[in-house]
Design an enzyme around this catalytic site. Sequence first.
Site, PDB file in Angstrom:
ATOM      1  N   GLU A 137       2.640  92.312  78.756  1.00  0.00           N
ATOM      2  CA  GLU A 137       1.914  92.729  80.068  1.00  0.00           C
ATOM      3  C   GLU A 137       0.615  93.539  79.984  1.00  0.00           C
ATOM      4  OE1 GLU A 137       5.015  95.011  82.122  1.00  0.00           O
ATOM      5  OE2 GLU A 137       5.939  93.248  82.710  1.00  0.00           O
ATOM      6  N   GLU A 188      10.716  87.755  82.149  1.00  0.00           N
ATOM      7  CA  GLU A 188      11.729  89.103  82.362  1.00  0.00           C
ATOM      8  C   GLU A 188      11.984  89.036  83.864  1.00  0.00           C
ATOM      9  OE1 GLU A 188      10.083  93.049  81.597  1.00  0.00           O
ATOM     10  OE2 GLU A 188       9.345  92.308  79.759  1.00  0.00           O
TER      11      GLU A 188
END
Length: 491
Positions: A125, A268
């Site tokens: 990220e 995720e």
Amino acid sequence: MAPLLRLLAGAAALLLALGVSPASVASTSAVDLGVNWGSQCTHPLDPEEVVKMLKANGIMKVKLFDADPWPVGALLDSGIEVMLGIPNDMLEAMTSYGNAEDWVAENATSYGDRLKLRYVAVGNEPFLKSYNGSFMENTLPALKNIQKALDEAGIGDKVKATVPLNADVYVGDKPSEGKFRPDIDGVMTDMVKFMHDHGAPFVVNIYPFLSLYQSDDFPFEFAFFDGGRSIQDNGGVSYSNVFDANYDTLVSALKKAGVPSLKVVVGEIGWPTDGNKNANAKLARRFYDGLLKKLGKNEGTHLRPGKLDVYLFGLFDEDMKSIAPGNFERHWGILTYDGKPKFSMDLSGQGNDRRLAAVSGVEYLPKQWCVFDDEAAKDEDMDKLGGNIQYACASGDCTALGYGCSCNGLDEMSNISYAFNMYFQMQDQDVRACDFDGLAKISDKNASTKSCLFPVQIISAATVPARPSSLLLLALLLAHALVMTTGFIIM
Ligand SMILES: *[C@@H]1O[C@H](CO)[C@@H](O)[C@H](O)[C@H]1NC(C)=O
Ligand SMILES: *[C@@H]1O[C@H](CO)[C@@H](O)[C@H](O)[C@H]1NC(C)=O
Ligand SMILES: *[C@@H]1O[C@H](CO)[C@@H](O)[C@H](O)[C@H]1NC(C)=O
Ligand SMILES: *[C@@H]1O[C@H](CO)[C@@H](O)[C@H](O)[C@H]1NC(C)=O
């Protein structure tokens, strides 16, 4: 530490060669599901046992956040497909091609075919808004270097480099209006074109829980999959859950960026069970039930019908995770810190009342707890209480004490005991960790209440005595192997 770890990683192969282990575990058929195996905990479980548990549950894909040889060693010859990670703080180094080559040599090609490596996640990220653009310059060059190094090592056709991104890299009021965030539109467009040209997927993390957490106005039912709330998109398309809507917002953004067919992997997704008023086993179970049934039906989304590729987050609770994003951060596990299932979960998506297989061979510290000593309550030392609680909670994990959490209903004394005990357990029940200026005592009476668990810590598989004994075992096995294969005794 690295040479020792490498030796240990070799142990699995040796065991295999000797036919000693691993025990063949009956795999239950499950949806083609992956899990994230994080390592930010003070007391890790034995990776060999974790791998057995994964296989027993039919989980044949894992995503790691680094390339630690300890878990990787346990994954060798397991048949489990692996996504390895390169942490954000290594991105800058990977902008040098030589470093990228070294990473691939040490963490990919050195394992040969024994590691079923499928993806390398370059950064994690990195474009998260809260990073203020710190990784903006380095991510794409690092991605390119890693893919090039994989290609030149001759494994680029089966191992793809990608970048797991948070859903905050795209925006859109409706799914059909999805586009990349204006401040990163340029780099995102270049990146997805590169992924497309190299056969790599777009990996996105989607968190309905966070949508709910971040906005009081978010329609609660829309976080789940039971159709309690829906939104309308253009052309009469209706979305009954935020996951589908979010996923299709990404699909629209990819289309606008010129790569409408780029494969998407959900890197995720999950729901935490403590640390917030909406984080509990009941809601987590509801979320996973809906998600797994959806996956089991292979229905996909409106814009991408068919099978979805998904990695759950995460495998275990991790007591060392930063709680800057929120107290729930340490409670994302589908299994507890000691490797037990938290609630029923049918990975096959059939909605049956099944529980996951637990991790075996877990050993616990003695059944004792550190609690507030009420006799000390009369003492003048009571004025030291505040500081001691603060100290216990700064190192230990008090995230279950907050509003709406599992231990929120404790009385004041139990509250103090909880903080003391969490610190004591984290310190492996060291007697010196249960003093707190004389305000605490060790007790063999289980201090747990109906909703609030006062845990007893496990014996960490990473503690110093454990590894040398594995090494000794390895040496013995090695000697044994040599005797078996050559007939000579060399010890
Ligand atoms: C291989 O991965 C490990 C674990 O993530 C890392 O510490 C190490 O630096 C990597 N090796 C190279 C040569 O980059
Ligand atoms: C990003 O900026 C904010 C506000 O200026 C600051 O508080 C925060 O620490 C910064 N974060 C990083 C990772 O640099
Ligand atoms: C228990 O501890 C938490 C966290 O320190 C605090 O917010 C709460 O007010 C305490 N409750 C009682 C009853 O003391
Ligand atoms: C303590 O009690 C709780 C709640 O009854 C239980 O779940 C837990 O297993 C007990 N702990 C030990 C070490 O026996």
